[in-house]
Design a protein around this motif. Structure first.
Motif, mmCIF file in Angstrom:
data_model
loop_
_atom_site.group_PDB
_atom_site.id
_atom_site.type_symbol
_atom_site.label_atom_id
_atom_site.label_comp_id
_atom_site.label_asym_id
_atom_site.label_seq_id
_atom_site.Cartn_x
_atom_site.Cartn_y
_atom_site.Cartn_z
ATOM 1 N N VAL A 53 0.859 -1.242 -0.020
ATOM 2 C CA VAL A 53 -0.037 -0.065 0.087
ATOM 3 C C VAL A 53 0.725 1.435 -0.143
ATOM 4 C CG1 VAL A 53 -1.579 -1.744 1.327
ATOM 5 C CG2 VAL A 53 -0.553 0.367 2.474
ATOM 6 N N GLU A 54 0.239 2.296 -0.541
ATOM 7 C CA GLU A 54 0.683 3.955 -0.118
ATOM 8 C C GLU A 54 0.063 4.601 0.219
ATOM 9 O OE1 GLU A 54 4.093 4.049 -1.267
ATOM 10 O OE2 GLU A 54 4.022 1.915 -1.889
ATOM 11 N N THR A 55 0.679 5.391 1.207
ATOM 12 C CA THR A 55 -0.225 5.783 2.336
ATOM 13 C C THR A 55 0.349 7.402 1.717
ATOM 14 O OG1 THR A 55 1.225 4.866 4.422
ATOM 15 C CG2 THR A 55 -0.314 3.814 3.660
ATOM 16 N N SER A 56 0.021 8.765 2.674
ATOM 17 C CA SER A 56 -0.285 9.715 3.021
ATOM 18 C C SER A 56 1.043 9.696 4.289
ATOM 19 C CB SER A 56 -1.524 10.747 3.421
ATOM 20 O OG SER A 56 -1.631 10.446 4.205
ATOM 21 N N GLY A 57 1.038 8.638 4.577
ATOM 22 C CA GLY A 57 2.304 9.636 6.050
ATOM 23 C C GLY A 57 1.904 7.328 6.468
ATOM 24 N N ILE A 58 2.505 7.639 7.547
ATOM 25 C CA ILE A 58 2.865 5.998 8.473
ATOM 26 C C ILE A 58 1.280 5.517 9.569
ATOM 27 C CG2 ILE A 58 5.548 6.062 8.737
ATOM 28 C CD1 ILE A 58 5.562 7.281 11.409
ATOM 29 N N ASN A 59 0.959 6.358 9.663
ATOM 30 C CA ASN A 59 -0.413 6.706 11.039
ATOM 31 C C ASN A 59 -1.086 6.246 10.449
ATOM 32 O OD1 ASN A 59 -1.909 7.155 13.326
ATOM 33 N ND2 ASN A 59 -0.332 8.671 14.626
ATOM 34 N N PRO A 60 -1.803 5.232 10.890
ATOM 35 C CA PRO A 60 -3.188 5.007 9.697
ATOM 36 C C PRO A 60 -4.467 5.315 10.959
ATOM 37 C CG PRO A 60 -2.721 2.152 11.689
ATOM 38 C CD PRO A 60 -0.955 4.227 11.540
ATOM 39 N N PHE A 61 -3.833 6.045 12.026
ATOM 40 C CA PHE A 61 -5.284 6.745 12.352
ATOM 41 C C PHE A 61 -4.926 8.471 12.432
ATOM 42 C CE2 PHE A 61 -3.784 3.272 15.616
ATOM 43 C CZ PHE A 61 -5.258 2.847 15.666
ATOM 44 N N ARG A 62 -4.815 9.262 11.193
ATOM 45 C CA ARG A 62 -4.457 10.011 11.144
ATOM 46 C C ARG A 62 -3.854 9.860 9.195
ATOM 47 N NH1 ARG A 62 0.607 12.915 13.763
ATOM 48 N NH2 ARG A 62 -0.104 14.283 12.213
ATOM 49 N N HIS A 63 -3.470 9.448 8.792
ATOM 50 C CA HIS A 63 -3.017 9.130 7.017
ATOM 51 C C HIS A 63 -4.235 8.758 6.399
ATOM 52 C CE1 HIS A 63 0.664 10.490 8.990
ATOM 53 N NE2 HIS A 63 0.004 11.462 9.113
ATOM 54 N N GLN A 108 2.270 13.301 5.544
ATOM 55 C CA GLN A 108 4.007 13.573 6.213
ATOM 56 C C GLN A 108 4.042 13.539 4.451
ATOM 57 O OE1 GLN A 108 5.328 9.919 7.405
ATOM 58 N NE2 GLN A 108 5.638 10.515 9.490
ATOM 59 N N ARG A 109 5.907 14.586 5.077
ATOM 60 C CA ARG A 109 6.652 14.577 4.262
ATOM 61 C C ARG A 109 7.613 13.984 2.664
ATOM 62 N NH1 ARG A 109 11.085 19.150 5.330
ATOM 63 N NH2 ARG A 109 8.831 20.915 5.342
ATOM 64 N N THR A 110 7.582 12.987 3.985
ATOM 65 C CA THR A 110 8.414 11.129 2.892
ATOM 66 C C THR A 110 7.216 11.223 2.489
ATOM 67 O OG1 THR A 110 9.880 11.496 4.835
ATOM 68 C CG2 THR A 110 9.786 10.026 3.318
ATOM 69 N N ALA A 111 5.881 10.951 2.561
ATOM 70 C CA ALA A 111 5.111 10.192 2.043
ATOM 71 C C ALA A 111 4.144 11.284 0.879
ATOM 72 C CB ALA A 111 3.663 9.854 2.533
ATOM 73 N N ALA A 112 4.416 12.380 0.612
ATOM 74 C CA ALA A 112 3.987 13.419 0.005
ATOM 75 C C ALA A 112 5.175 13.167 -1.358
ATOM 76 C CB ALA A 112 4.291 14.269 0.041
ATOM 77 N N GLY A 113 6.243 13.153 -1.282
ATOM 78 C CA GLY A 113 7.199 13.323 -2.676
ATOM 79 C C GLY A 113 6.999 12.409 -2.879
ATOM 80 N N TYR A 114 7.431 11.050 -2.324
ATOM 81 C CA TYR A 114 7.191 9.242 -2.683
ATOM 82 C C TYR A 114 6.167 9.028 -3.827
ATOM 83 C CZ TYR A 114 10.518 7.171 0.158
ATOM 84 O OH TYR A 114 11.699 7.046 1.046
ATOM 85 N N PHE A 115 4.792 10.479 -3.534
ATOM 86 C CA PHE A 115 3.600 9.979 -3.990
ATOM 87 C C PHE A 115 2.978 10.619 -4.748
ATOM 88 C CE2 PHE A 115 -1.227 9.551 -4.593
ATOM 89 C CZ PHE A 115 -1.422 7.914 -4.779
ATOM 90 N N GLU A 116 4.533 11.790 -5.340
ATOM 91 C CA GLU A 116 3.972 12.339 -6.719
ATOM 92 C C GLU A 116 3.702 12.546 -7.700
ATOM 93 O OE1 GLU A 116 4.029 16.596 -7.135
ATOM 94 O OE2 GLU A 116 4.164 15.790 -4.919
#
Length: 197
Positions: free
Chosen positions: A15-25, A54-62
């Motif tokens: 899965v690709e996500t917007s961050g590492i926390n499933p309660f926030r992302h 989360q910044r790293t996730a945003a970069g990966y998902f660009e």
């Protein structure tokens, strides 16, 4: 049941996500790649509005963002498509395989919750984690510690996903499938060597 029969019910996931926390992302995309190469793979995008990033996730998902914006499904539609895929391709419950698979499963459960489900149907609660298998091989002295991360494992087993596919759900699930097969082969060799001692 033969080993081949058992392998036919295994599916590598990512899965690709917007961050590492499933309660926030949020989960943004998912891919299911059967260990049995004769079965088709599935890739889905999930878009229920702009998530917290989360910044790293945003970069990966660009690079995936245009497809996510154009093809993203609601949680309800994504769960329906996933269930239909499993029923059509397998006709029965599957077991998922992943590297640090607890992360992926947490976001799949989030997806189910957002669709009003307690769990995704036809997916076993039991999983296979390649990281755990690699850790056991490391503790047995079979592989070095630097082969435990996904990057390190891909290097050690000479798995080279194209740069454009790395950190995409489909690309990483395909690489995880290869990793699982290589680890299974190494496990077999290690077991034989142990038996001969």
């Amino acid at each position: 049941m033969t080993r081949t029969d058992s392998l036919q019910k295994l599916v590598a996931i990512d899965v690709e996500t917007s961050g590492i926390n499933p309660f926030r992302h949020q989960i943004l995309s998912l891919a299911f790649v059967p260990v049995d190469p004769s079965k088709s793979s599935l890739e889905l995008y999930v878009n229920e509005g702009e998530p917290e990033w989360q910044r790293t996730a945003a970069g990966y998902f660009e690079e995936s963002r245009p497809a996510w914006e154009a093809c993203g499904l609601s949680a309800n539609d994504a769960c329906a498509a996933l269930s239909s895929y499993i029923e059509t391709a397998f006709g029965d419950q599957i077991t998922v395989v992943g590297h640090n698979v607890g992360f992926d499963v947490a976001f799949l459960r989030q997806l189910a919750f957002r669709a009003g489900l307690d769990q995704l149907p036809l997916i076993s609660h039991r999983v296979i984690d390649t990281h755990t298998i690699l850790y056991l091989l490391h503790l047995s002295g079979v592989i070095p510690k630097n082969a435990l991360s996904s990057e390190g494992a891909f290097r050690y087993f000479d798995i080279r996903p194209p740069a454009s596919a790395r950190h995409t759900a489909l690309g990483d699930a395909m690489a995880t499938r290869k990793l699982f097969i290589r680890v299974l082969e190494l496990w077999d060799r290690a077991s034989v060597n142990q038996a001969l001692r």
